[in-house]
Design an enzyme around this catalytic site. Structure first.
Site, PDB file in Angstrom:
ATOM      1  N   ASN A  97      61.678  46.502  83.233  1.00  0.00           N
ATOM      2  CA  ASN A  97      61.741  47.371  82.393  1.00  0.00           C
ATOM      3  C   ASN A  97      60.493  48.268  82.378  1.00  0.00           C
ATOM      4  O   ASN A  97      59.456  47.396  82.146  1.00  0.00           O
ATOM      5  CB  ASN A  97      62.822  46.767  81.004  1.00  0.00           C
ATOM      6  CG  ASN A  97      62.896  48.237  80.234  1.00  0.00           C
ATOM      7  OD1 ASN A  97      63.927  48.721  80.426  1.00  0.00           O
ATOM      8  ND2 ASN A  97      62.087  48.367  79.349  1.00  0.00           N
TER       9      ASN A  97
ATOM     10  N   GLU B 294      62.974  51.578  85.715  1.00  0.00           N
ATOM     11  CA  GLU B 294      62.426  52.953  85.747  1.00  0.00           C
ATOM     12  C   GLU B 294      61.610  53.358  86.778  1.00  0.00           C
ATOM     13  O   GLU B 294      61.322  54.411  86.850  1.00  0.00           O
ATOM     14  CB  GLU B 294      62.062  53.152  84.231  1.00  0.00           C
ATOM     15  CG  GLU B 294      62.786  53.286  83.104  1.00  0.00           C
ATOM     16  CD  GLU B 294      63.193  51.925  82.432  1.00  0.00           C
ATOM     17  OE1 GLU B 294      62.982  50.960  82.923  1.00  0.00           O
ATOM     18  OE2 GLU B 294      64.017  52.095  81.412  1.00  0.00           O
TER      19      GLU B 294
ATOM     20  N   ASP C 138      54.890  59.366  62.991  1.00  0.00           N
ATOM     21  CA  ASP C 138      55.506  59.042  64.266  1.00  0.00           C
ATOM     22  C   ASP C 138      56.032  60.496  64.381  1.00  0.00           C
ATOM     23  O   ASP C 138      55.741  61.359  64.066  1.00  0.00           O
ATOM     24  CB  ASP C 138      56.662  58.184  63.928  1.00  0.00           C
ATOM     25  CG  ASP C 138      57.451  57.444  64.952  1.00  0.00           C
ATOM     26  OD1 ASP C 138      56.986  57.897  66.192  1.00  0.00           O
ATOM     27  OD2 ASP C 138      58.264  56.641  64.793  1.00  0.00           O
TER      28      ASP C 138
HETATM   29  C1  FMN Z   1      54.470  58.785  73.073  1.00  0.00           C
HETATM   30  C2  FMN Z   1      55.723  58.006  72.922  1.00  0.00           C
HETATM   31  C3  FMN Z   1      55.577  56.726  72.205  1.00  0.00           C
HETATM   32  C4  FMN Z   1      56.985  56.031  71.748  1.00  0.00           C
HETATM   33  N1  FMN Z   1      56.586  54.898  70.919  1.00  0.00           N
HETATM   34  C5  FMN Z   1      57.874  53.875  70.911  1.00  0.00           C
HETATM   35  C6  FMN Z   1      57.656  52.995  70.014  1.00  0.00           C
HETATM   36  O1  FMN Z   1      56.735  52.570  69.450  1.00  0.00           O
HETATM   37  N2  FMN Z   1      59.061  52.118  69.851  1.00  0.00           N
HETATM   38  C7  FMN Z   1      59.992  52.535  70.737  1.00  0.00           C
HETATM   39  O2  FMN Z   1      60.966  51.633  70.682  1.00  0.00           O
HETATM   40  N3  FMN Z   1      60.132  53.599  71.337  1.00  0.00           N
HETATM   41  C8  FMN Z   1      59.088  54.342  71.457  1.00  0.00           C
HETATM   42  N4  FMN Z   1      59.394  55.420  72.284  1.00  0.00           N
HETATM   43  C9  FMN Z   1      60.504  55.789  72.765  1.00  0.00           C
HETATM   44  C10 FMN Z   1      60.905  54.966  74.084  1.00  0.00           C
HETATM   45  O3  FMN Z   1      59.685  55.066  75.135  1.00  0.00           O
HETATM   46  C11 FMN Z   1      61.914  55.385  74.750  1.00  0.00           C
HETATM   47  O4  FMN Z   1      62.989  55.555  73.763  1.00  0.00           O
HETATM   48  C12 FMN Z   1      62.352  54.627  76.007  1.00  0.00           C
HETATM   49  O5  FMN Z   1      63.376  55.085  76.452  1.00  0.00           O
HETATM   50  C13 FMN Z   1      62.900  53.196  75.842  1.00  0.00           C
HETATM   51  O6  FMN Z   1      63.044  52.519  76.955  1.00  0.00           O
HETATM   52  P1  FMN Z   1      63.753  51.357  77.045  1.00  0.00           P
HETATM   53  O7  FMN Z   1      65.008  51.281  76.402  1.00  0.00           O
HETATM   54  O8  FMN Z   1      63.756  50.950  78.324  1.00  0.00           O
HETATM   55  O9  FMN Z   1      62.925  50.003  76.320  1.00  0.00           O
HETATM   56  C14 FMN Z   1      58.265  56.340  72.418  1.00  0.00           C
HETATM   57  C15 FMN Z   1      58.183  57.427  73.285  1.00  0.00           C
HETATM   58  C16 FMN Z   1      56.925  58.229  73.717  1.00  0.00           C
HETATM   59  C17 FMN Z   1      57.079  59.318  74.513  1.00  0.00           C
END
Ligand code: FMN
Length: 454
Positions: free
Chosen positions: A157, A221, A270
């Protein structure tokens, strides 16, 4: 000392640097030569650069060897350059390309292994981690792609998670189910195990965009990144954990998220531009740092247009696919946040705008506002959309309101549980009266051919 300096690895795949070259060649890059402080100067200069819509490269950041890049995708024009198409077609290309995932391949070595630091030589303080906002608890890594494997299936992931600097070898990390990394960590904690992770910073935008998608659980991904590259993403094995990372990343941090450990993390400014409060979050113990000899550290300001574009593209793709089933869609745009959407259509019937808003809300639950405009309105220009709402919108007839709907989940004040769809299109049978005036030649004109200073 455990530094290993290898010969420079020849370039083999599009990486962060090739994208920086591309935007520099198209006049979308600002550079800062003078020394700037990651704590005091950089956030403010980045904020000012954001308004220009250009990326910014800081060449002297007081951390020997490091440069900092920010706002790489701060303008749609950069996304258009990335996909080699028009701003409107970017989402179409995205949707088309990610349908053909390409498995990554493991390669022997890569530029990210030019410098390897392990054990006592690990020191996160050597990285130019930026404190972005006045009330942030400290410096946060914001452009780190977190790579982990499901302990049950072994499937990889990749996500982006903020990480708070907490010491020489310690980071706070924010993750929670239903985000996949949170689910994976939960599984591993139930098994009583620490979760191995690697954090890759400074990647090609294809990787970052892929990491920010919300695909089904169990999809790696990096296969999407391979689809966008039309080439398997080259990965190298980590030094201290059983994971693989992009061979051409600028920096990689390896380590473990500790089972059963939570510590206060935050506050942090955030993506909604509010501070999220101090929370008990996870902790990463760092075991190794590898990087290029002259690394470019990437940082993203949460809530900036760059952040919105990164989070937005895959979500625009979801909405584009859904609304294309009910209308002839020209363009979709989610700015300035991923909670609102503007959609232009070539309208064929008066009911279409409502159908479009309904389909958009059904496809993507976080959406709160959806404005539907005619094809002659530029959805990438919020003021043009407001022009359409003011001059063509008929609020008495063409509003779709949904109450008690599913919305953005972190909602202590219950302000994201209703939705508003707005039809800002002109009546079909009165198009002549609503046709926009035009200046002859306005679309083809190149200002630089006429003005003496540009
Ligand atoms: C700059 C940036 C910072 C992010 N920070 C977080 C974070 O701290 N925690 C979180 O859960 N998602 C964060 N996200 C969103 C996740 O990366 C996004 O929801 C992603 O699809 C999660 O992937 P997953 O479901 O495979 O874990 C962030 C996205 C970006 C672009």
């Amino acid at each position: 000392m455990e530094f290993i300096h290898r010969k420079r690895i020849p370039f083999m795949q599009k990486d962060l640097r090739s994208f920086i070259d591309l935007i520099a060649g198209n006049n979308h890059l600002l550079t800062v030569e003078r020394e700037v402080d990651p704590k005091f100067d950089i956030p403010a200069v980045m904020k000012a650069a954001e308004k220009t819509g250009k990326a910014i490269l800081f060449k002297n950041v007081g951390k020997p060897g490091f440069r900092i890049i920010n706002n790489l995708l701060g303008d749609r024009k950069m996304l258009a350059l990335l996909f080699g198409t028009s701003q409107e077609r970017v989402v179409v290309e995205w949707v088309k390309q990610v349908k053909n995932p390409v498995e990554p391949r493991i390669v022997g070595t890569g530029a990210v292994k030019e410098v390897i630091k392990k054990g006592k030589d690990v020191d996160l303080e050597t990285l130019p981690i930026v404190t972005h906002c006045s009330k942030d608890a400290g410096p946060f890594i914001t452009a780190g792609m977190v790579i982990a494997k499901d302990p049950e299936t072994g499937i990889r992931n990749v996500s982006i998670n903020r990480m708070q600097l907490k010491g020489q070898d310690k980071l706070g990390i924010r993750m929670m189910p239903p985000q996949h990394l949170g689910m994976i960590h939960e599984k591993s904690e139930k098994l009583g195990k620490n979760l191995e992770i690697a954090v890759a910073i400074g990647n090609h935008p294809y990787e970052i965009l892929s990491a920010a998608t919300s695909v089904d659980f169990g999809i790696d991904e990096f296969t999407l990144a391979g689809a966008l590259h039309e080439d398997p993403l080259g990965l190298v094995k980590c030094e201290t954990v059983d994971l693989e990372v992009p061979a051409y990343a600028e920096v990689v941090i390896e380590g473990e998220v500790l089972a059963g450990v939570r510590e206060p993390e935050g506050p942090y400014g955030d993506f909604m531009q509010f501070y999220v409060p101090v929370m008990n979050n996870h902790v990463m113990k760092v075991k190794a740092i590898t990087h290029r000899r002259d690394p470019i550290y990437q940082t993203i300001q949460a809530g900036s247009l760059e952040d919105t574009h990164i989070l937005g593209l895959s979500r625009e793709g979801i909405v584009y696919e859904a609304v294309s089933k009910v209308a002839d869609v020209k363009a979709v745009c989610m700015v300035p946040t991923i909670l609102n959407c503007m959609i232009s259509i070539r309208k064929r019937s008066e009911t279409e705008p409502r159908d479009v808003a309904s389909a958009a809300f059904g496809a993507y639950s976080w959406l709160k506002y959806c404005v539907v405009v005619d094809h002659d309105v530029n959805v990438f220009d919020v003021s043009d959309v407001w022009w359409a709402m003011a001059t063509r919108g008929r609020m008495d007839k063409a509003v779709l309101l949904k109450e008690e709907a599913l919305g953005f989940p972190r909602d202590p004040f219950h302000i994201h549980q209703s939705k508003l769809g707005i039809d800002a299109t002109a009546p079909l049978n009165q198009w002549d009266e609503f046709e926009r005036k035009k200046v002859p030649g306005e679309e083809a004109i190149r200002l630089e051919d006429f003005v003496s200073s540009f």
